[in-house]
Design a protein around this motif. Structure first.
Motif, PDB file in Angstrom:
ATOM      1  N   THR A   7       1.057  -1.055  -0.192  1.00 56.67           N
ATOM      2  CA  THR A   7       0.087   0.111   0.027  1.00 56.67           C
ATOM      3  C   THR A   7       0.823   1.137   0.091  1.00 56.67           C
ATOM      4  O   THR A   7       1.881   1.309   0.757  1.00 56.67           O
ATOM      5  N   LEU A   8       0.539   2.219  -0.794  1.00 58.55           N
ATOM      6  CA  LEU A   8       1.253   3.516  -1.008  1.00 58.55           C
ATOM      7  C   LEU A   8       0.039   4.681  -0.521  1.00 58.55           C
ATOM      8  O   LEU A   8      -0.983   4.438  -0.966  1.00 58.55           O
ATOM      9  N   THR A   9       0.757   5.396   0.497  1.00 57.09           N
ATOM     10  CA  THR A   9      -0.185   6.643   0.608  1.00 57.09           C
ATOM     11  C   THR A   9       0.485   7.818   0.364  1.00 57.09           C
ATOM     12  O   THR A   9       1.695   8.088   0.436  1.00 57.09           O
ATOM     13  N   TYR A  10      -0.090   8.917  -0.321  1.00 56.65           N
ATOM     14  CA  TYR A  10       0.604  10.231  -0.779  1.00 56.65           C
ATOM     15  C   TYR A  10      -0.624  11.185  -0.525  1.00 56.65           C
ATOM     16  O   TYR A  10      -1.761  11.086  -0.514  1.00 56.65           O
ATOM     17  N   GLU A  11       0.008  12.479  -0.372  1.00 51.20           N
ATOM     18  CA  GLU A  11      -1.053  13.595  -0.264  1.00 51.20           C
ATOM     19  C   GLU A  11      -0.539  14.738  -1.117  1.00 51.20           C
ATOM     20  O   GLU A  11       0.630  15.041  -1.207  1.00 51.20           O
ATOM     21  N   LEU A  12      -1.636  15.383  -1.672  1.00 59.68           N
ATOM     22  CA  LEU A  12      -1.084  16.520  -2.819  1.00 59.68           C
ATOM     23  C   LEU A  12      -1.822  17.770  -1.953  1.00 59.68           C
ATOM     24  O   LEU A  12      -3.255  17.638  -1.656  1.00 59.68           O
ATOM     25  N   THR A  13      -1.258  18.765  -2.186  1.00 57.66           N
ATOM     26  CA  THR A  13      -1.747  19.850  -1.116  1.00 57.66           C
ATOM     27  C   THR A  13      -2.517  20.740  -2.138  1.00 57.66           C
ATOM     28  O   THR A  13      -2.952  21.827  -1.791  1.00 57.66           O
ATOM     29  N   LYS A  14      -2.370  20.388  -3.494  1.00 51.64           N
ATOM     30  CA  LYS A  14      -3.384  21.407  -4.718  1.00 51.64           C
ATOM     31  C   LYS A  14      -3.543  20.274  -5.664  1.00 51.64           C
ATOM     32  O   LYS A  14      -2.937  19.374  -5.909  1.00 51.64           O
ATOM     33  N   GLU A  15      -4.360  20.776  -6.598  1.00 52.11           N
ATOM     34  CA  GLU A  15      -4.635  20.035  -7.875  1.00 52.11           C
ATOM     35  C   GLU A  15      -3.339  20.001  -8.715  1.00 52.11           C
ATOM     36  O   GLU A  15      -2.878  21.046  -9.007  1.00 52.11           O
ATOM     37  N   MET A  16      -2.893  18.531  -9.172  1.00 50.12           N
ATOM     38  CA  MET A  16      -2.045  18.363  -9.937  1.00 50.12           C
ATOM     39  C   MET A  16      -1.868  17.078 -10.516  1.00 50.12           C
ATOM     40  O   MET A  16      -2.521  16.290  -9.997  1.00 50.12           O
ATOM     41  N   GLN A  17      -0.974  17.003 -11.323  1.00 51.54           N
ATOM     42  CA  GLN A  17      -0.820  15.496 -11.861  1.00 51.54           C
ATOM     43  C   GLN A  17       0.292  14.689 -10.831  1.00 51.54           C
ATOM     44  O   GLN A  17       1.267  15.303 -10.394  1.00 51.54           O
ATOM     45  N   ALA A  18       0.184  13.331 -10.752  1.00 45.78           N
ATOM     46  CA  ALA A  18       1.203  12.866 -10.024  1.00 45.78           C
ATOM     47  C   ALA A  18       1.269  11.418 -10.687  1.00 45.78           C
ATOM     48  O   ALA A  18       0.327  11.083 -11.417  1.00 45.78           O
ATOM     49  N   SER A  19       2.493  10.856 -10.302  1.00 50.73           N
ATOM     50  CA  SER A  19       2.571   9.569 -10.973  1.00 50.73           C
ATOM     51  C   SER A  19       3.469   8.744  -9.867  1.00 50.73           C
ATOM     52  O   SER A  19       4.119   9.235  -8.864  1.00 50.73           O
ATOM     53  N   VAL A  20       3.308   7.387 -10.081  1.00 50.01           N
ATOM     54  CA  VAL A  20       4.083   6.358  -9.200  1.00 50.01           C
ATOM     55  C   VAL A  20       4.507   5.429 -10.186  1.00 50.01           C
ATOM     56  O   VAL A  20       3.749   4.645 -10.822  1.00 50.01           O
ATOM     57  N   ILE A  21       5.820   5.175 -10.368  1.00 51.69           N
ATOM     58  CA  ILE A  21       6.385   4.411 -11.385  1.00 51.69           C
ATOM     59  C   ILE A  21       7.560   3.509 -10.663  1.00 51.69           C
ATOM     60  O   ILE A  21       8.277   3.983  -9.771  1.00 51.69           O
ATOM     61  N   ALA A  22       7.639   2.119 -11.031  1.00 51.31           N
ATOM     62  CA  ALA A  22       8.458   1.292 -10.619  1.00 51.31           C
ATOM     63  C   ALA A  22       9.314   1.025 -11.668  1.00 51.31           C
ATOM     64  O   ALA A  22       9.210   0.823 -12.698  1.00 51.31           O
ATOM     65  N   PHE A  23      10.857   0.957 -11.247  1.00 51.44           N
ATOM     66  CA  PHE A  23      11.914   0.840 -12.239  1.00 51.44           C
ATOM     67  C   PHE A  23      12.597  -0.318 -11.581  1.00 51.44           C
ATOM     68  O   PHE A  23      12.914  -0.510 -10.401  1.00 51.44           O
ATOM     69  N   ASP A  24      13.303  -1.087 -12.319  1.00 56.07           N
ATOM     70  CA  ASP A  24      14.330  -2.101 -12.119  1.00 56.07           C
ATOM     71  C   ASP A  24      15.818  -1.478 -11.479  1.00 56.07           C
ATOM     72  O   ASP A  24      16.135  -0.313 -11.888  1.00 56.07           O
TER      73      ASP A  24
END
Length: 81
Positions: A7-24
């Motif tokens: 599980t990942l949790t993150y917070e945005l303080t304003k409207e924006m684009q966000a991404s979570v990407i896994a790399f080897d």
């Protein structure tokens, strides 16, 4: 360490684009967990990630979170059952 779910949790303080990407360890993208293709509203997001659709070998991976100008990368170790 994780096996197939985490599980990942993150917070945005304003409207924006966000991404979570896994790399080897070679820097290759192996999973796009959260895509930045649309704006997300301000708030707290919890993402339950199932790696079943990403057949990854055991080993070290980097999970990169990006939102606006902010970027953070964490190390995770995948352990196959």
């Amino acid at each position: 360490p994780f096996s197939n779910e985490f599980t990942l949790t993150y917070e945005l303080t304003k409207e924006m684009q966000a991404s979570v990407i896994a790399f080897d360890v070679l820097g290759r993208k192996v999973a796009e967990i959260v895509s930045d293709d649309k704006l997300q509203q301000e708030g707290v997001y919890t993402v339950n990630v199932s790696m079943d659709k990403y057949p990854l070998a055991s080993g070290l991976y980097f999970i990169k979170f990006t939102a606006g100008e902010f970027s953070k990368t964490i190390k995770m170790i995948k352990v196959n059952d």
